[in-house]
Design an enzyme around this catalytic site. Structure first.
Site, PDB file in Angstrom:
ATOM      1  N   CYS A 157       5.572   0.021   7.543  1.00 58.45           N
ATOM      2  CA  CYS A 157       5.189   1.349   6.851  1.00 58.45           C
ATOM      3  C   CYS A 157       6.675   1.207   5.898  1.00 58.45           C
ATOM      4  O   CYS A 157       7.804   1.577   6.523  1.00 58.45           O
ATOM      5  CB  CYS A 157       4.631   2.350   7.637  1.00 58.45           C
ATOM      6  SG  CYS A 157       4.205   3.623   6.876  1.00 58.45           S
ATOM      7  N   LEU A 158       6.730   1.391   4.617  1.00 62.17           N
ATOM      8  CA  LEU A 158       7.689   1.775   3.956  1.00 62.17           C
ATOM      9  C   LEU A 158       8.537   3.186   4.408  1.00 62.17           C
ATOM     10  O   LEU A 158       9.105   3.518   3.964  1.00 62.17           O
ATOM     11  CB  LEU A 158       7.198   2.475   1.907  1.00 62.17           C
ATOM     12  CG  LEU A 158       6.904   0.751   1.635  1.00 62.17           C
ATOM     13  CD1 LEU A 158       5.936   1.479  -0.232  1.00 62.17           C
ATOM     14  CD2 LEU A 158       7.634  -0.105   1.915  1.00 62.17           C
TER      15      LEU A 158
ATOM     16  N   HIS B 176      -2.559   7.111   6.842  1.00 59.14           N
ATOM     17  CA  HIS B 176      -2.148   8.753   5.954  1.00 59.14           C
ATOM     18  C   HIS B 176      -2.401  10.088   5.523  1.00 59.14           C
ATOM     19  O   HIS B 176      -1.726  10.849   5.165  1.00 59.14           O
ATOM     20  CB  HIS B 176      -1.114   7.388   4.913  1.00 59.14           C
ATOM     21  CG  HIS B 176       0.420   6.940   5.569  1.00 59.14           C
ATOM     22  ND1 HIS B 176       1.392   7.818   5.889  1.00 59.14           N
ATOM     23  CD2 HIS B 176       0.294   6.002   5.267  1.00 59.14           C
ATOM     24  CE1 HIS B 176       2.102   6.400   6.254  1.00 59.14           C
ATOM     25  NE2 HIS B 176       1.857   5.774   5.784  1.00 59.14           N
TER      26      HIS B 176
ATOM     27  N   GLN C  98       3.201  10.020   1.320  1.00 56.73           N
ATOM     28  CA  GLN C  98       3.995   9.416   0.569  1.00 56.73           C
ATOM     29  C   GLN C  98       5.817   9.934   0.250  1.00 56.73           C
ATOM     30  O   GLN C  98       6.653   9.145   0.272  1.00 56.73           O
ATOM     31  CB  GLN C  98       4.272   8.168   1.199  1.00 56.73           C
ATOM     32  CG  GLN C  98       3.360   7.261   2.747  1.00 56.73           C
ATOM     33  CD  GLN C  98       3.061   5.702   2.811  1.00 56.73           C
ATOM     34  OE1 GLN C  98       2.055   5.380   2.167  1.00 56.73           O
ATOM     35  NE2 GLN C  98       4.176   5.014   3.596  1.00 56.73           N
TER      36      GLN C  98
ATOM     37  N   GLY D 147       1.015  -0.914   0.379  1.00 54.33           N
ATOM     38  CA  GLY D 147      -0.149  -0.120  -0.062  1.00 54.33           C
ATOM     39  C   GLY D 147       0.978   1.163  -0.379  1.00 54.33           C
ATOM     40  O   GLY D 147       2.175   1.448   0.388  1.00 54.33           O
TER      41      GLY D 147
ATOM     42  N   HIS E  11      -4.913   1.815   7.317  1.00 57.48           N
ATOM     43  CA  HIS E  11      -3.895   2.196   7.547  1.00 57.48           C
ATOM     44  C   HIS E  11      -3.216   3.423   6.313  1.00 57.48           C
ATOM     45  O   HIS E  11      -2.458   4.290   6.765  1.00 57.48           O
ATOM     46  CB  HIS E  11      -2.446   0.775   7.298  1.00 57.48           C
ATOM     47  CG  HIS E  11      -1.049   1.415   7.093  1.00 57.48           C
ATOM     48  ND1 HIS E  11      -0.128   1.251   8.116  1.00 57.48           N
ATOM     49  CD2 HIS E  11       0.039   2.524   6.782  1.00 57.48           C
ATOM     50  CE1 HIS E  11       1.040   1.653   8.305  1.00 57.48           C
ATOM     51  NE2 HIS E  11       0.989   1.878   7.018  1.00 57.48           N
ATOM     52  N   GLU E  12      -3.086   2.506   5.312  1.00 54.52           N
ATOM     53  CA  GLU E  12      -3.438   3.557   4.054  1.00 54.52           C
ATOM     54  C   GLU E  12      -4.670   4.513   4.437  1.00 54.52           C
ATOM     55  O   GLU E  12      -3.704   6.117   4.037  1.00 54.52           O
ATOM     56  CB  GLU E  12      -3.647   3.332   2.766  1.00 54.52           C
ATOM     57  CG  GLU E  12      -2.724   2.229   2.086  1.00 54.52           C
ATOM     58  CD  GLU E  12      -1.554   2.400   2.297  1.00 54.52           C
ATOM     59  OE1 GLU E  12      -0.452   3.837   1.986  1.00 54.52           O
ATOM     60  OE2 GLU E  12      -0.005   1.419   2.811  1.00 54.52           O
TER      61      GLU E  12
HETATM   62 ZN   LIG Z   1       2.357   3.862   6.053  1.00 56.23          ZN
END
Ligand SMILES: [Zn+2]
Length: 192
Positions: free
Chosen positions: A102-103, A148, A50, A45, A144-145
């Site tokens: 998380c990236l 963000h 991000q 995701g 989660h996304e």
């Molecule tokens: Zn994340």
């Protein structure tokens, strides 16, 4: 085109996004870039903040978890999925625990408690309005996304003990002491 991913400590990750007003070539190319970036980083995701963008938009591709999802008896919609201007319109009272990463926060994984199921309303990449009820792993990735888009990171949910345990790792990332096998933008703006 693969875009660099903004890491913990960068203010972009804390800004609330703006709803997308209309479909455009620019929007479609941003979506393509976000999908490319998610795949290049082996993520499931990715949300616009991000990659330093302010559009209310995220993409997911849960194909790597397909077996696990099917074992739970769930169908997997065609992937990748694009969520524009999403709203979570209902959530289950039942919660579950799942380990998240998380990236934007490389090498930190922690268990987070969230509603087990949610109903989400959104525009797909053709700007068609959709609403779907998701549970379990899909609901997890989507929540989660979604967070963000409002400047919320999974580490925000940790209790004070776990927060203390990850504080050092987060500080290091914020100080730019971070490496990943994909391009990054740290709080200083430098590329690693
Ligand atoms: Zn994340």
């Amino acid at each position: 085109m693969v875009l660099p991913i903004y890491t913990f400590g960068h203010e972009k990750l804390r800004e609330e996004t703006e709803p997308v007003e209309e479909n455009s070539e620019e929007l479609q190319s941003l979506i393509d870039d976000m999908v490319d970036t998610m795949y290049a980083a082996a993520g499931i995701g990715l949300a616009a903040p991000q990659v330093g963008r302010g559009e209310r938009l995220f993409v997911i591709d849960v194909t790597p978890m397909a077996d696990e999802i099917r074992e739970e008896g769930q169908e997997i919609p065609p992937q990748p999925m694009v969520f524009i201007n999403p709203e979570i319109v209902a959530e289950s009272e039942v919660t579950c625990d799942y380990e998240e990463g998380c990236l934007s926060i490389p090498d930190v994984r922690e268990t987070v408690t969230r509603p087990e199921a949610v109903r989400i309303r959104y525009l797909d990449r053709d700007f068609e309005q959709r609403e779907r009820e998701v549970s379990s792993f899909l609901a997890r990735v989507i929540q989660h996304e979604f967070d963000h888009l409002f400047g919320v990171l999974f580490t925000d949910y940790l209790g004070s003990f776990r927060k203390r345990m990850v504080r050092r790792s987060l500080r290091k990332i914020a100080d730019g002491e971070v490496e990943a096998n994909y391009p990054l933008v740290t709080a200083e703006g430098e590329r690693v």
